[in-house]
Design a protein around this motif. Structure first.
Motif, PDB file in Angstrom:
ATOM      1  N   GLN A   1      94.436   7.770  79.086  1.00  0.00           N
ATOM      2  CA  GLN A   1      94.994   8.980  78.494  1.00  0.00           C
ATOM      3  C   GLN A   1      96.412   8.754  77.980  1.00  0.00           C
ATOM      4  O   GLN A   1      96.860   9.397  77.024  1.00  0.00           O
ATOM      5  CB  GLN A   1      94.999  10.103  79.540  1.00  0.00           C
TER       6      GLN A   1
ATOM      7  N   SER B   1      97.276   8.349  74.261  1.00  0.00           N
ATOM      8  CA  SER B   1      97.455   9.522  73.385  1.00  0.00           C
ATOM      9  C   SER B   1      98.515  10.482  73.913  1.00  0.00           C
ATOM     10  O   SER B   1      98.752  11.526  73.319  1.00  0.00           O
ATOM     11  CB  SER B   1      96.119  10.268  73.222  1.00  0.00           C
ATOM     12  N   GLU B   2      99.134  10.137  75.053  1.00  0.00           N
ATOM     13  CA  GLU B   2     100.190  10.971  75.639  1.00  0.00           C
ATOM     14  C   GLU B   2     101.410  10.133  75.981  1.00  0.00           C
ATOM     15  O   GLU B   2     101.976  10.212  77.077  1.00  0.00           O
ATOM     16  CB  GLU B   2      99.689  11.685  76.900  1.00  0.00           C
TER      17      GLU B   2
ATOM     18  N   LEU C   1     104.711  11.911  77.250  1.00  0.00           N
ATOM     19  CA  LEU C   1     104.661  12.380  78.632  1.00  0.00           C
ATOM     20  C   LEU C   1     104.692  11.209  79.606  1.00  0.00           C
ATOM     21  O   LEU C   1     105.376  11.264  80.638  1.00  0.00           O
ATOM     22  CB  LEU C   1     103.408  13.222  78.857  1.00  0.00           C
TER      23      LEU C   1
END
Length: 291
Positions: A65, A68-69, A72
């Protein structure tokens, strides 16, 4: 001693909450009380609590993940540790932080030492490396403990996933060309507690970067086979395991083929003994109250 522990519900944090009970006054902050993506929240909490020791067991760990992040992942894994290190240094308090084998590209044929040059393959690894660098740049007393393939009887990890799939399916494909050392979160917590004890007793080694993983090596397929064997000793039927190459199991983030970490420096400088991966797995499975 006042200890601030970050990452309330994580695998390592849950074990630390057991192993640190006798070490001092423990304050544990989870996401509900501290958002690590918010720098001012971090500074405010540390300044209000004024701990004698900070342990950062919180991290963004969704490897795929993270692709795509990235923003964060870097906020939690890089910026937050740097701020913690700055605040810890201002208080004169050491910081203990956990990093990852994913800072390496896995192309080396031998286990990685602390002196090897990192070359992460994806966003997660880059964010963890940036966190290490931010802590080092802050200039305070710190321990960065790189570990690998963490599992426990809590949360989301390979052990729990395999236990479930081995009982649900007739056949299961598992990657066989990635090699490392599965490391029980309980072992990480026990070593951390021992290091704190040694430090307070004046018997600690130098501050800095160390590798902390189980001893020995195995592939994911070999680890899955060991998990299946333990299920069968309980009379539980398991899926047939099939070894496959990494190329047959594509993921958004690339994984290092070699995740082996050389832990010689930790064992020598801090007088630490590390269990082999198979013994630690059995200890985890056969002593569930401590997992």
């Amino acid at each position: 001693m006042k200890i601030l522990l970050l990452g309330e519900h994580g695998q390592v944090s849950r074990e630390l909450q057991l192993s640190l009970r006798e070490q001092g006054e423990l304050t544990v902050l989870g996401r509900d009380r501290l958002d690590l993506s918010q720098p001012e929240q971090i500074r405010r909490q540390v300044r209000e609590l004024r701990p004698d020791l900070i342990i950062n067991a919180a991290a963004y760990t969704a490897v795929d993940q993270a692709e795509s992040e990235a923003q964060l992942a870097f906020a939690i894994n890089a910026t937050a540790p740097g701020i913690l290190a700055e605040e810890a240094a201002a208080l004169g308090a050491p910081l203990i932080h956990y990093s990852s084998d994913y800072v390496f590209d896995g192309t080396k044929t031998a286990p990685y030492s602390e002196d090897d040059t990192p070359n992460p393959l994806g966003v997660y690894g880059r964010s963890k490396l940036a966190g290490e660098q931010a802590i080092q740049a802050a200039g305070g007393a710190h321990l960065i403990l790189r570990t690998s393939w963490v599992y426990s009887l809590h949360g989301k990890n390979f052990l729990l996933t395999m236990q479930r799939l081995l009982q649900e399916r007739a056949s299961l494909n598992v990657v066989a060309d990635q090699v490392g050392a599965p490391t029980w979160a309980g072992s990480i917590a026990a070593v951390t507690a021992q290091m704190i004890h040694n430090w307070r007793a004046g018997q600690g080694g130098p501050w800095g970067l160390y590798h902390l993983s189980a001893q020995g090596e195995v592939s994911w397929f070999g680890f899955a086979s060991a998990i299946a064997e333990q299920l069968r000793t309980q009379g539980i039927a398991t899926a047939t395991l099939q070894p496959i190459p990494t190329s047959a199991y594509p993921t958004p983030a690339r994984r290092p083929l070699n995740s082996r970490l050389d832990c010689t420096r930790l064992q020598r400088d801090w007088h630490i003994q590390l269990s082999d991966w198979h013994s630690a797995l059995l200890e985890c499975l056969h002593n569930p109250p401590q997992c």
